[in-house]
Scaffold this motif. Structure first.
Motif, PDB file in Angstrom:
ATOM      1  N   GLU A  13       0.740   4.043  16.915  1.00  0.00           N
ATOM      2  CA  GLU A  13       0.132   2.832  16.357  1.00  0.00           C
ATOM      3  C   GLU A  13       0.090   2.891  14.826  1.00  0.00           C
ATOM      4  OE1 GLU A  13      -1.549   4.692  18.772  1.00  0.00           O
ATOM      5  OE2 GLU A  13      -0.917   3.433  20.443  1.00  0.00           O
ATOM      6  N   GLU A  14      -0.237   4.069  14.292  1.00  0.00           N
ATOM      7  CA  GLU A  14      -0.280   4.227  12.832  1.00  0.00           C
ATOM      8  C   GLU A  14       1.113   4.085  12.229  1.00  0.00           C
ATOM      9  OE1 GLU A  14      -4.098   7.218  12.336  1.00  0.00           O
ATOM     10  OE2 GLU A  14      -2.148   8.083  12.870  1.00  0.00           O
ATOM     11  N   LEU A  15       2.113   4.668  12.887  1.00  0.00           N
ATOM     12  CA  LEU A  15       3.483   4.522  12.397  1.00  0.00           C
ATOM     13  C   LEU A  15       3.934   3.068  12.432  1.00  0.00           C
ATOM     14  CD1 LEU A  15       5.239   7.638  13.948  1.00  0.00           C
ATOM     15  CD2 LEU A  15       4.774   7.224  11.522  1.00  0.00           C
ATOM     16  N   GLU A  16       3.577   2.382  13.486  1.00  0.00           N
ATOM     17  CA  GLU A  16       3.928   0.963  13.606  1.00  0.00           C
ATOM     18  C   GLU A  16       3.253   0.148  12.502  1.00  0.00           C
ATOM     19  OE1 GLU A  16       3.422  -2.662  16.797  1.00  0.00           O
ATOM     20  OE2 GLU A  16       3.552  -0.611  17.557  1.00  0.00           O
ATOM     21  N   ALA A  17       1.989   0.439  12.231  1.00  0.00           N
ATOM     22  CA  ALA A  17       1.265  -0.273  11.176  1.00  0.00           C
ATOM     23  C   ALA A  17       1.889   0.007   9.804  1.00  0.00           C
ATOM     24  CB  ALA A  17      -0.202   0.132  11.177  1.00  0.00           C
ATOM     25  N   LEU A  18       2.268   1.256   9.561  1.00  0.00           N
ATOM     26  CA  LEU A  18       2.904   1.600   8.279  1.00  0.00           C
ATOM     27  C   LEU A  18       4.253   0.899   8.137  1.00  0.00           C
ATOM     28  CD1 LEU A  18       2.141   5.405   7.983  1.00  0.00           C
ATOM     29  CD2 LEU A  18       1.583   3.665   6.273  1.00  0.00           C
ATOM     30  N   GLU A  19       5.028   0.907   9.210  1.00  0.00           N
ATOM     31  CA  GLU A  19       6.329   0.246   9.158  1.00  0.00           C
ATOM     32  C   GLU A  19       6.171  -1.251   8.949  1.00  0.00           C
ATOM     33  OE1 GLU A  19      10.486   0.019  11.625  1.00  0.00           O
ATOM     34  OE2 GLU A  19       9.163   1.746  11.877  1.00  0.00           O
ATOM     35  N   ASN A  20       5.181  -1.843   9.606  1.00  0.00           N
ATOM     36  CA  ASN A  20       4.911  -3.266   9.424  1.00  0.00           C
ATOM     37  C   ASN A  20       4.507  -3.558   7.978  1.00  0.00           C
ATOM     38  OD1 ASN A  20       4.559  -5.984  10.372  1.00  0.00           O
ATOM     39  ND2 ASN A  20       2.363  -5.623  10.191  1.00  0.00           N
ATOM     40  N   LEU A  21       3.638  -2.724   7.428  1.00  0.00           N
ATOM     41  CA  LEU A  21       3.236  -2.882   6.025  1.00  0.00           C
ATOM     42  C   LEU A  21       4.454  -2.770   5.114  1.00  0.00           C
ATOM     43  CD1 LEU A  21       1.007  -3.068   3.825  1.00  0.00           C
ATOM     44  CD2 LEU A  21       0.948  -0.563   3.894  1.00  0.00           C
ATOM     45  N   TYR A  22       5.280  -1.754   5.357  1.00  0.00           N
ATOM     46  CA  TYR A  22       6.480  -1.534   4.538  1.00  0.00           C
ATOM     47  C   TYR A  22       7.393  -2.760   4.564  1.00  0.00           C
ATOM     48  CZ  TYR A  22      10.946   0.337   3.005  1.00  0.00           C
ATOM     49  OH  TYR A  22      12.142   0.528   2.353  1.00  0.00           O
ATOM     50  N   ARG A  23       7.545  -3.365   5.721  1.00  0.00           N
ATOM     51  CA  ARG A  23       8.479  -4.485   5.855  1.00  0.00           C
ATOM     52  C   ARG A  23       7.902  -5.836   5.418  1.00  0.00           C
ATOM     53  NH1 ARG A  23      12.860  -2.616   7.945  1.00  0.00           N
ATOM     54  NH2 ARG A  23      12.915  -0.910   9.422  1.00  0.00           N
ATOM     55  N   THR A  24       6.577  -5.973   5.381  1.00  0.00           N
ATOM     56  CA  THR A  24       6.017  -7.302   5.122  1.00  0.00           C
ATOM     57  C   THR A  24       5.305  -7.462   3.786  1.00  0.00           C
ATOM     58  OG1 THR A  24       3.965  -6.739   6.279  1.00  0.00           O
ATOM     59  CG2 THR A  24       5.718  -7.764   7.584  1.00  0.00           C
ATOM     60  N   THR A  25       4.853  -6.371   3.174  1.00  0.00           N
ATOM     61  CA  THR A  25       4.088  -6.523   1.941  1.00  0.00           C
ATOM     62  C   THR A  25       4.979  -6.949   0.781  1.00  0.00           C
ATOM     63  OG1 THR A  25       2.473  -5.506   0.466  1.00  0.00           O
ATOM     64  CG2 THR A  25       4.269  -4.095   1.210  1.00  0.00           C
ATOM     65  N   ARG A  26       4.394  -7.718  -0.106  1.00  0.00           N
ATOM     66  CA  ARG A  26       5.095  -8.100  -1.328  1.00  0.00           C
ATOM     67  C   ARG A  26       4.685  -7.201  -2.491  1.00  0.00           C
ATOM     68  NH1 ARG A  26       5.232 -14.674  -1.196  1.00  0.00           N
ATOM     69  NH2 ARG A  26       7.294 -14.715  -0.242  1.00  0.00           N
ATOM     70  N   ASP A  27       3.679  -6.378  -2.253  1.00  0.00           N
ATOM     71  CA  ASP A  27       3.176  -5.460  -3.271  1.00  0.00           C
ATOM     72  C   ASP A  27       4.082  -4.227  -3.310  1.00  0.00           C
ATOM     73  OD1 ASP A  27       1.828  -3.463  -4.716  1.00  0.00           O
ATOM     74  OD2 ASP A  27      -0.136  -4.151  -4.040  1.00  0.00           O
ATOM     75  N   VAL A  28       4.797  -4.071  -4.401  1.00  0.00           N
ATOM     76  CA  VAL A  28       5.770  -2.988  -4.525  1.00  0.00           C
ATOM     77  C   VAL A  28       5.112  -1.623  -4.414  1.00  0.00           C
ATOM     78  CG1 VAL A  28       7.488  -1.942  -6.060  1.00  0.00           C
ATOM     79  CG2 VAL A  28       7.325  -4.425  -5.877  1.00  0.00           C
ATOM     80  N   ARG A  29       3.941  -1.450  -5.004  1.00  0.00           N
ATOM     81  CA  ARG A  29       3.246  -0.147  -4.926  1.00  0.00           C
ATOM     82  C   ARG A  29       2.877   0.193  -3.485  1.00  0.00           C
ATOM     83  NH1 ARG A  29       1.053   2.700  -9.282  1.00  0.00           N
ATOM     84  NH2 ARG A  29      -0.677   3.375  -7.977  1.00  0.00           N
ATOM     85  N   GLN A  30       2.389  -0.790  -2.748  1.00  0.00           N
ATOM     86  CA  GLN A  30       2.040  -0.543  -1.342  1.00  0.00           C
ATOM     87  C   GLN A  30       3.278  -0.196  -0.530  1.00  0.00           C
ATOM     88  OE1 GLN A  30      -0.137  -3.842   0.331  1.00  0.00           O
ATOM     89  NE2 GLN A  30      -2.021  -2.662   0.210  1.00  0.00           N
ATOM     90  N   ARG A  31       4.378  -0.899  -0.790  1.00  0.00           N
ATOM     91  CA  ARG A  31       5.614  -0.635  -0.061  1.00  0.00           C
ATOM     92  C   ARG A  31       6.103   0.780  -0.347  1.00  0.00           C
ATOM     93  NH1 ARG A  31       8.985  -4.158  -2.161  1.00  0.00           N
ATOM     94  NH2 ARG A  31       8.131  -5.831  -0.926  1.00  0.00           N
ATOM     95  N   THR A  32       6.059   1.190  -1.603  1.00  0.00           N
ATOM     96  CA  THR A  32       6.498   2.533  -1.968  1.00  0.00           C
ATOM     97  C   THR A  32       5.612   3.590  -1.335  1.00  0.00           C
ATOM     98  OG1 THR A  32       7.397   1.704  -4.058  1.00  0.00           O
ATOM     99  CG2 THR A  32       7.008   4.071  -3.904  1.00  0.00           C
ATOM    100  N   ARG A  33       4.311   3.368  -1.343  1.00  0.00           N
ATOM    101  CA  ARG A  33       3.389   4.344  -0.728  1.00  0.00           C
ATOM    102  C   ARG A  33       3.607   4.440   0.773  1.00  0.00           C
ATOM    103  NH1 ARG A  33      -1.505   5.722  -3.766  1.00  0.00           N
ATOM    104  NH2 ARG A  33      -1.165   5.078  -5.913  1.00  0.00           N
ATOM    105  N   ALA A  34       3.808   3.300   1.418  1.00  0.00           N
ATOM    106  CA  ALA A  34       4.084   3.316   2.862  1.00  0.00           C
ATOM    107  C   ALA A  34       5.384   4.068   3.134  1.00  0.00           C
ATOM    108  CB  ALA A  34       4.167   1.892   3.400  1.00  0.00           C
ATOM    109  N   GLN A  35       6.393   3.843   2.298  1.00  0.00           N
ATOM    110  CA  GLN A  35       7.671   4.530   2.460  1.00  0.00           C
ATOM    111  C   GLN A  35       7.497   6.041   2.308  1.00  0.00           C
ATOM    112  OE1 GLN A  35      10.625   3.802  -0.574  1.00  0.00           O
ATOM    113  NE2 GLN A  35      12.292   4.242   0.851  1.00  0.00           N
TER     114      GLN A  35
END
Length: 58
Positions: A13-35
């Motif tokens: 579930e946590e991996l799915e949430a991180l992947e969802n955040l990575y794919r949907t956020t417009r915030d570059v810092r959040q995307r990089t941290r999720a990655q």
């Protein structure tokens, strides 16, 4: 050099949430941290390898 951080193995579930955040956020810092977390969790990479991929500092 700092001691490497050890993150607990994320649940599916946590991996799915991180992947969802990575794919949907417009915030570059959040995307990089999720990655970075996904790289550490899924591929067991350490900070020196991750920073080369995401072009950040450790």
């Amino acid at each position: 050099m700092r001691k490497p951080l050890e993150i607990p193995t994320p649940t599916a579930e946590e991996l799915e949430a991180l992947e969802n955040l990575y794919r949907t956020t417009r915030d570059v810092r959040q995307r990089t941290r999720a990655q970075m977390i996904l790289l550490a969790a899924e591929q067991r990479l350490m900070a020196p390898a991750i920073v080369k991929i995401v072009r950040e500092n450790d």
